[in-house]
Design an enzyme around this catalytic site. Structure first.
Site, PDB file in Angstrom:
ATOM      1  N   ALA A 173       0.858  -1.184   0.000  1.00 18.39           N
ATOM      2  CA  ALA A 173       0.000   0.000   0.000  1.00 18.39           C
ATOM      3  C   ALA A 173       0.896   1.236   0.000  1.00 18.39           C
ATOM      4  CB  ALA A 173      -0.890  -0.017   1.237  1.00 18.39           C
ATOM      5  N   GLY A 230       0.680  -5.146   1.013  1.00 17.53           N
ATOM      6  CA  GLY A 230      -0.539  -5.281   0.223  1.00 17.53           C
ATOM      7  C   GLY A 230      -0.280  -5.941  -1.128  1.00 17.53           C
ATOM      8  N   GLU A 290      -0.345  -9.533  -0.423  1.00 20.43           N
ATOM      9  CA  GLU A 290      -1.743  -9.891  -0.135  1.00 20.43           C
ATOM     10  C   GLU A 290      -2.568  -9.943  -1.415  1.00 20.43           C
ATOM     11  OE1 GLU A 290      -1.908  -6.711   2.808  1.00 20.43           O
ATOM     12  OE2 GLU A 290      -2.575  -8.183   4.278  1.00 20.43           O
ATOM     13  N   GLU A 322       4.976  -5.056   7.059  1.00 23.41           N
ATOM     14  CA  GLU A 322       4.220  -4.000   7.750  1.00 23.41           C
ATOM     15  C   GLU A 322       4.740  -3.740   9.157  1.00 23.41           C
ATOM     16  OE1 GLU A 322       2.892  -6.429   5.929  1.00 23.41           O
ATOM     17  OE2 GLU A 322       1.150  -5.721   4.805  1.00 23.41           O
TER      18      GLU A 322
HETATM   19  C1  HXC Z   1       4.937   4.299  -1.500  1.00 22.81           C
HETATM   20  C2  HXC Z   1       6.851   3.338  -2.323  1.00 22.81           C
HETATM   21  C3  HXC Z   1       6.530   2.113  -1.716  1.00 22.81           C
HETATM   22  C4  HXC Z   1       5.297   2.031  -0.982  1.00 22.81           C
HETATM   23  C5  HXC Z   1       8.405   1.896  -2.756  1.00 22.81           C
HETATM   24  N1  HXC Z   1       8.010   3.161  -2.947  1.00 22.81           N
HETATM   25  N2  HXC Z   1       7.517   1.232  -2.008  1.00 22.81           N
HETATM   26  N3  HXC Z   1       6.058   4.424  -2.216  1.00 22.81           N
HETATM   27  N4  HXC Z   1       4.558   3.153  -0.901  1.00 22.81           N
HETATM   28  N5  HXC Z   1       4.864   0.904  -0.410  1.00 22.81           N
HETATM   29  C6  HXC Z   1       8.725   4.194  -3.698  1.00 22.81           C
HETATM   30  C7  HXC Z   1       9.949   4.712  -2.958  1.00 22.81           C
HETATM   31  O1  HXC Z   1       9.586   5.683  -2.016  1.00 22.81           O
HETATM   32  C8  HXC Z   1      10.751   5.271  -4.103  1.00 22.81           C
HETATM   33  O2  HXC Z   1      10.218   6.535  -4.453  1.00 22.81           O
HETATM   34  C9  HXC Z   1      10.456   4.328  -5.248  1.00 22.81           C
HETATM   35  O3  HXC Z   1       9.236   3.666  -4.911  1.00 22.81           O
HETATM   36  C10 HXC Z   1      11.536   3.295  -5.425  1.00 22.81           C
HETATM   37  O4  HXC Z   1      11.752   2.660  -4.170  1.00 22.81           O
HETATM   38  P1  HXC Z   1      13.215   2.483  -3.513  1.00 22.81           P
HETATM   39  O5  HXC Z   1      13.011   2.280  -2.064  1.00 22.81           O
HETATM   40  O6  HXC Z   1      14.102   3.601  -3.934  1.00 22.81           O
HETATM   41  O7  HXC Z   1      13.702   1.154  -4.244  1.00 22.81           O
HETATM   42  P2  HXC Z   1      14.658   0.020  -3.658  1.00 22.81           P
HETATM   43  O8  HXC Z   1      15.831   0.633  -2.954  1.00 22.81           O
HETATM   44  O9  HXC Z   1      14.909  -0.905  -4.794  1.00 22.81           O
HETATM   45  O10 HXC Z   1      13.805  -0.739  -2.550  1.00 22.81           O
HETATM   46  C11 HXC Z   1      12.644  -1.448  -2.916  1.00 22.81           C
HETATM   47  C12 HXC Z   1      11.816  -1.809  -1.656  1.00 22.81           C
HETATM   48  C13 HXC Z   1      11.516  -0.563  -0.820  1.00 22.81           C
HETATM   49  C14 HXC Z   1      12.568  -2.850  -0.839  1.00 22.81           C
HETATM   50  C15 HXC Z   1      10.533  -2.466  -2.172  1.00 22.81           C
HETATM   51  O11 HXC Z   1      10.980   0.469  -1.680  1.00 22.81           O
HETATM   52  C16 HXC Z   1      10.568  -0.781   0.300  1.00 22.81           C
HETATM   53  O12 HXC Z   1      10.899  -1.329   1.344  1.00 22.81           O
HETATM   54  N6  HXC Z   1       9.338  -0.322   0.101  1.00 22.81           N
HETATM   55  C17 HXC Z   1       8.298  -0.399   1.140  1.00 22.81           C
HETATM   56  C18 HXC Z   1       7.763  -1.807   1.262  1.00 22.81           C
HETATM   57  C19 HXC Z   1       6.710  -1.901   2.345  1.00 22.81           C
HETATM   58  O13 HXC Z   1       6.929  -1.560   3.505  1.00 22.81           O
HETATM   59  N7  HXC Z   1       5.552  -2.348   1.976  1.00 22.81           N
HETATM   60  C20 HXC Z   1       4.387  -2.476   2.895  1.00 22.81           C
HETATM   61  C21 HXC Z   1       3.570  -1.218   2.915  1.00 22.81           C
HETATM   62  S1  HXC Z   1       2.274  -1.302   4.113  1.00 22.81           S
HETATM   63  P3  HXC Z   1      11.179   7.817  -4.708  1.00 22.81           P
HETATM   64  O14 HXC Z   1      10.222   8.949  -4.958  1.00 22.81           O
HETATM   65  O15 HXC Z   1      12.016   7.972  -3.490  1.00 22.81           O
HETATM   66  O16 HXC Z   1      11.970   7.422  -5.920  1.00 22.81           O
HETATM   67  C22 HXC Z   1       1.085  -2.209   3.362  1.00 22.81           C
HETATM   68  C23 HXC Z   1      -0.179  -2.414   4.145  1.00 22.81           C
HETATM   69  C24 HXC Z   1      -1.187  -3.132   3.327  1.00 22.81           C
HETATM   70  O17 HXC Z   1       1.258  -2.682   2.289  1.00 22.81           O
HETATM   71  C25 HXC Z   1      -2.560  -2.909   3.848  1.00 22.81           C
HETATM   72  C26 HXC Z   1      -3.597  -3.385   2.858  1.00 22.81           C
HETATM   73  C27 HXC Z   1      -4.986  -3.057   3.242  1.00 22.81           C
END
Ligand code: HXC
Length: 259
Positions: free
Chosen positions: A66, A110, A113, A133
């Site tokens: 998400a 997400g 999921e 998360e």
């Molecule tokens: C918003 C995101 C994002 C996310 C990545 N980006 N994941 N933006 N929400 N979930 C963006 C980054 O900010 C970045 O933007 C660009 O995408 C590239 O990401 P990087 O981090 O620079 O890439 P990398 O170093 O290759 O790392 C990849 C990654 C990392 C390991 C996937 O981005 C990461 O950990 N992302 C978050 C993953 C996460 O926590 N997911 C769960 C979210 S909570 P910029 O502008 O800086 O280039 C969730 C709850 C679900 O999902 C609930 C459902 C109802």
């Protein structure tokens, strides 16, 4: 509805393909993307010509979860009243035709999921799955704590949900999260091959099989077996059952009419 965050196309006139398309944000799932995805899936589900749907992302990310930026300022009242973040997930679950997730790159939070919500996952060898998360001070909110243990067992699901670590494609296949792993450049061919195979079967039998397998996760074994038995009996009311069995007996290819 015109789409900005996904693309939707058909292959061979019978497979619907939805591609998540926010590459710069690694296909982070925001409300607009989820609305578009729900709309496209419902459209394919209602289209009699479509027998199967594939959901896929980019090489680098199926979906990295998400949209954290969008969620960062939400309070409880916002998410509870507004149905932000969690909206439309039930729409995906309600699709009656088979939905295959073709996953390459990150499928996190997400994104993982969403992949698990599909009927089965075909993964590229660069796929990485996770429920990170916990690192954000939250827990999975679209079925991760429910579907992951059903797919991989309690030990691995707890490991993933509590440490937030990622699982690579090999581990995911070994654990039963994905049905097949293929080379990245073969991912769409493999998914399309499976989808086209499904499209050639009786749509009624395919939908009944999906419903029956899903039932295995929602009740007791005896209820599930009775549900399956009744659906099995119902198949004998279809023209396609006569056609399928007659074709086998007479050593010819069946021509299903979805009736
Ligand atoms: C918003 C995101 C994002 C996310 C990545 N980006 N994941 N933006 N929400 N979930 C963006 C980054 O900010 C970045 O933007 C660009 O995408 C590239 O990401 P990087 O981090 O620079 O890439 P990398 O170093 O290759 O790392 C990849 C990654 C990392 C390991 C996937 O981005 C990461 O950990 N992302 C978050 C993953 C996460 O926590 N997911 C769960 C979210 S909570 P910029 O502008 O800086 O280039 C969730 C709850 C679900 O999902 C609930 C459902 C109802």
């Amino acid at each position: 509805m015109s789409y900005e965050m996904i693309t939707a196309r058909t292959e061979g006139g019978k497979v619907g393909v939805v591609t998540l398309n926010r590459p710069k944000q690694l296909n982070a799932l925001n409300n607009q993307l989820m609305d578009e995805l729900g709309h496209a899936l419902k459209g394919f589900d209602a289209d009699a010509a479509i027998g199967c749907v594939i959901v896929t992302g980019s090489e680098k990310a199926f979906a990295a979860g998400a949209d954290i930026g969008a969620m960062a300022t939400y309070g409880f009242a916002d998410v509870y009243k507004g149905d932000y973040i969690t909206r439309n997930w039930e729409t995906i679950r309600s699709i009656r035709k088979p939905v295959i997730a073709a996953v390459s790159g990150f499928a996190l939070g997400g994104g993982c999921e969403l992949a698990m919500m599909c009927d089965f996952i075909i993964a590229a060898d660069n796929a990485r799955f996770g429920q990170p998360e916990i690192k954000l001070g939250i827990i999975p909110g679209a079925g991760g704590t429910q579907r992951l243990p059903r797919a991989v067992g309690k030990a691995k699901a707890m490991d993933m949900a509590l440490t937030g670590r990622m699982m690579d494609a090999t581990e995911a296949e070994r654990a039963g999260l994905v049905s097949r792993v293929v080379a990245l450049d073969k991912l769409m061919d493999e998914a399309l091959g499976a989808a086209l195979m499904i499209c050639d079967y009786s749509q009624i039998a395919v939908m009944a099989a999906k419903e029956s397998v899903n039932r295995a996760f929602e009740g007791s074994l005896s209820d599930g077996i009775m549900f399956e038995r009744r659906l099995f009996h119902a198949m004998f009311a279809t023209t396609d059952q006569k056609e399928g069995m007659d074709a086998f007996v007479n050593k010819r290819k069946p021509e299903f009419k979805n009736q």
